[in-house]
Design a protein around this motif. Structure first.
Motif, PDB file in Angstrom:
ATOM      1  N   ALA A  95       0.676  -1.146  -0.005  1.00  0.00           N
ATOM      2  CA  ALA A  95      -0.166  -0.115   0.211  1.00  0.00           C
ATOM      3  C   ALA A  95       0.855   1.189  -0.159  1.00  0.00           C
ATOM      4  O   ALA A  95       0.575   2.233  -0.730  1.00  0.00           O
ATOM      5  N   ASP A  96       1.917   1.271   0.782  1.00  0.00           N
ATOM      6  CA  ASP A  96       2.819   2.603   1.085  1.00  0.00           C
ATOM      7  C   ASP A  96       3.433   2.804  -0.371  1.00  0.00           C
ATOM      8  O   ASP A  96       4.040   4.094  -0.589  1.00  0.00           O
ATOM      9  N   LEU A 106       9.898   8.750  15.499  1.00  0.00           N
ATOM     10  CA  LEU A 106       9.321  10.180  15.659  1.00  0.00           C
ATOM     11  C   LEU A 106       9.822  10.404  16.960  1.00  0.00           C
ATOM     12  O   LEU A 106       8.649  10.177  18.042  1.00  0.00           O
ATOM     13  N   THR A 130      -5.020   5.974   6.446  1.00  0.00           N
ATOM     14  CA  THR A 130      -6.667   6.379   6.159  1.00  0.00           C
ATOM     15  C   THR A 130      -7.021   6.047   4.796  1.00  0.00           C
ATOM     16  O   THR A 130      -8.125   5.422   4.902  1.00  0.00           O
ATOM     17  N   GLY A 131      -6.137   5.792   3.653  1.00  0.00           N
ATOM     18  CA  GLY A 131      -6.801   5.376   2.375  1.00  0.00           C
ATOM     19  C   GLY A 131      -6.916   3.860   2.627  1.00  0.00           C
ATOM     20  O   GLY A 131      -7.820   3.365   1.964  1.00  0.00           O
ATOM     21  N   LEU A 155      -3.045   5.832  12.255  1.00  0.00           N
ATOM     22  CA  LEU A 155      -3.611   7.191  12.113  1.00  0.00           C
ATOM     23  C   LEU A 155      -2.932   8.354  12.928  1.00  0.00           C
ATOM     24  O   LEU A 155      -3.117   9.541  12.707  1.00  0.00           O
ATOM     25  N   PHE A 156      -1.987   7.754  14.015  1.00  0.00           N
ATOM     26  CA  PHE A 156      -1.152   8.898  14.862  1.00  0.00           C
ATOM     27  C   PHE A 156       0.367   8.793  14.350  1.00  0.00           C
ATOM     28  O   PHE A 156       1.269   9.539  15.230  1.00  0.00           O
ATOM     29  N   HIS A 157       0.488   8.264  13.258  1.00  0.00           N
ATOM     30  CA  HIS A 157       1.875   8.376  12.887  1.00  0.00           C
ATOM     31  C   HIS A 157       2.247   9.503  11.832  1.00  0.00           C
ATOM     32  O   HIS A 157       1.526   9.690  10.884  1.00  0.00           O
ATOM     33  N   ALA A 158       2.744  10.452  12.280  1.00  0.00           N
ATOM     34  CA  ALA A 158       2.898  11.783  11.571  1.00  0.00           C
ATOM     35  C   ALA A 158       3.531  11.584   9.991  1.00  0.00           C
ATOM     36  O   ALA A 158       3.326  12.544   9.129  1.00  0.00           O
ATOM     37  N   SER A 159       4.265  10.469   9.820  1.00  0.00           N
ATOM     38  CA  SER A 159       4.597  10.230   8.332  1.00  0.00           C
ATOM     39  C   SER A 159       3.797   9.372   7.509  1.00  0.00           C
ATOM     40  O   SER A 159       3.896   9.475   6.203  1.00  0.00           O
ATOM     41  N   PHE A 160       2.929   8.621   8.132  1.00  0.00           N
ATOM     42  CA  PHE A 160       2.171   7.421   7.357  1.00  0.00           C
ATOM     43  C   PHE A 160       0.855   7.542   7.689  1.00  0.00           C
ATOM     44  O   PHE A 160       0.127   6.615   7.161  1.00  0.00           O
ATOM     45  N   ALA A 161       0.055   8.395   8.250  1.00  0.00           N
ATOM     46  CA  ALA A 161      -1.170   8.324   8.471  1.00  0.00           C
ATOM     47  C   ALA A 161      -1.984   8.375   7.149  1.00  0.00           C
ATOM     48  O   ALA A 161      -3.289   8.000   7.120  1.00  0.00           O
ATOM     49  N   GLY A 162      -1.587   8.879   6.268  1.00  0.00           N
ATOM     50  CA  GLY A 162      -2.253   9.213   4.802  1.00  0.00           C
ATOM     51  C   GLY A 162      -2.389   7.757   4.316  1.00  0.00           C
ATOM     52  O   GLY A 162      -3.668   7.626   3.766  1.00  0.00           O
ATOM     53  N   VAL A 163      -1.458   7.029   4.371  1.00  0.00           N
ATOM     54  CA  VAL A 163      -1.680   5.691   4.007  1.00  0.00           C
ATOM     55  C   VAL A 163      -2.525   4.816   4.666  1.00  0.00           C
ATOM     56  O   VAL A 163      -3.621   4.124   4.250  1.00  0.00           O
TER      57      VAL A 163
END
Lengths: 335, 335
Positions: A190-191, A258, A233-234, A223-231
């Motif tokens: 996914a990433d 982090l 969420t999708g 959802l709480f990881h500032a680098s990967f929360a977009g992945v």
């Protein structure tokens, strides 16, 4: 992409057991796919399969040599090339989940072409995915989510698949990362998908199915990881989960990679994941918590899990210590 | 990627004014970058610049021909090729934000190489971005978010930049989509970045800055859009906004492209965006609402905005009807 089984697992020159964790994962979760292991003389790992040379594996019917070892930086070691070339010559495909690509090594490409074999870099999508359409699909889906990265989402998902299959249920694990893809032979990393298509890629790998079927979708990130929360969420939106399981590692001092970010508390994390998931499935429920307590003693682990269970009112298990039967019990009560 | 100004805007064979909205955007927001327009005989659009041939534009110092027209499917029309080749011969770069790539057309590539010119497909990232590190950056940032896609986030962002610059503030618009990149000459098309790097790409385009500086970051998608919320989430986290402006189109019947999905109500949408943004900037504030009321009469628009303003207790403007001065006023009160 669909890998052909059975596999010859290549452990290469793994410096320790952890370096061969991909091979260990395949052996643990799909022993029926594994013919044997091949180790170079300096290899310090052993997943307990019979030792096979390339030619012995080929004679025994191996279809794919899987690179089950990772070294720093995800590069393909020059020390492996001779074995890889021999595997292609002997009629096997090669599959790897490394950062560097098999298909960027000219001599492997040439040998694969000569013998009509395939090189699978499972980290990199080879098909194009549609934009997600958000339409309700038939069948049922469970997704693992996490307080952080690398807290046991793949392990928990595979354990749930195994538990459900053992009860005679109609179930499939759906891989969303390279290790999961190598274990099961298909999926999407996914990433590595272009961000417009994250949710669409996940919709594609867990399509319409029969009403009683369960997809167990491997989660990624947090959802709480500032680098990967977009992945994340999708992935949640594309999976359209009916059920969520929250995965957690209780001794982590900060979010992975982090140092300035603390882990979320479990109740906040549960509510955020439910809220995000409701967009594409308003009926979603959190059915339990899976804790990786490997850094705790047995007594500490049990005390911790008892506390979380009473705080949240959900079953809490360590899948390695106790299995995931209680999570599946809760899933069935709920349906 | 950095486009060189000034531009010759190519309107091609635009079927109507909407087909040339990229050219119109550049003319509206960066008139100082525009030397003139070039239209083919069948062109039905006109952005009101002087008509220039390729050679006249070259003599006047044009550095880049920008394709300011889009046709169905985002293809590069064969009817354009002659003009594009001539522009390269006359020493201009070419920039386009289309789905199809300039760099996939061999005769353009050959001509660009021959004359040492560049072909910029601004939709497609050419640099690799790091994984986001989530570290607090110096300077200040405002991000536009939306109830849906295509509700005026770019327009609102550019209007805020212009208003702040007009007050002598130190401000930069940061483009996250192809039209914005063509308007300002740099940025990143967020939805075309590999998903692991969305937040990192946004961190890169609005880096550390002086304490009084404002980046106005163009938002994309919506947290409530089932296809694109992953992009939106990564963008919010990477932007680390101090201030949000919510953009909205009040007559839309459902989420764009998703007939089964209703728009969120404004209060829910505000809270979700604040909650997501707090991960990387706990001090974030929503400072106002920007409404595209173009589908309403003046009286309807004013009544609608009055109602929203009293419901939410935030300034509500239509940037096209009224400008964004009240949003900037609120921003300055807050600081």
């Amino acid at each position: 992409m669909e890998l052909k089984q059975p596999y010859l697992l290549f452990l290469g020159d793994a410096a320790d057991a952890l370096a061969a964790k991909v091979a260990q994962g395949i052996k643990t979760w799909r022993p029926e796919h594994c013919l044997g292991q091949l180790r170079l003389p300096e290899c310090q790992a052993d997943v307990g399969l019979q030792e096979l040379s390339v030619s012995a594996a080929a004679r025994a019917g191996a279809k794919t040599l899987v690179i089950g070892v990772a070294n720093r930086g995800g590069v393909i070691s020059p020390a492996w090339i001779e074995v890889l070339l021999e595997a292609l010559e002997q009629g096997m495909d090669i599959a790897a989940g490394l950062h560097n690509k098999l298909t960027d090594i000219p001599e492997l490409v040439a040998m694969a072409q000569k013998h009509g074999r395939n090189l699978f870099d499972v980290r990199y999508p080879t098909q194009s995915y549609p934009v997600a359409n958000g339409k309700k699909r038939s069948g049922q889906r469970l997704l693992t989510v996490g307080t952080d990265c690398s807290v046991g989402k793949m392990y928990t998902s595979l354990a749930i698949e195994k538990e459900m299959a053992g009860r005679g249920m109609n179930v499939d694990f759906r891989a969303t990362g390279q290790t999961g893809i190598l274990i099961t032979g298909s999926g999407v990393s996914a990433d590595c998908v272009v961000s417009d298509f994250i949710a669409g890629a996940i919709e594609t790998i867990c399509p319409d199915n029969s009403a009683e079927h369960w997809d167990i979708v491997e989660g990624q990130g947090s959802l709480f990881h500032a680098s990967f929360a977009g992945v994340t969420t999708g992935l949640i939106h594309g999976a359209q989960p009916d059920a969520l399981v929250l995965c957690h590692e209780p001794t982590r001092q900060h979010m992975r990679g982090l140092p300035d970010y603390a882990l979320p508390d479990l109740a906040t994390c549960i509510e955020a994941n439910l809220s995000t998931a409701r967009l594409t499935n308003p009926a979603v429920q959190m059915i339990g918590v899976s804790v990786n307590t490997s850094a705790l003693s047995e007594a500490e682990a049990m005390a911790y899990m008892d506390k979380v269970e009473s705080d949240l009112g959900l079953p809490v298990v360590d899948p390695f210590r106790q299995g995931v039967a209680r999570l599946v019990d809760r899933l069935l009560e709920r349906v």
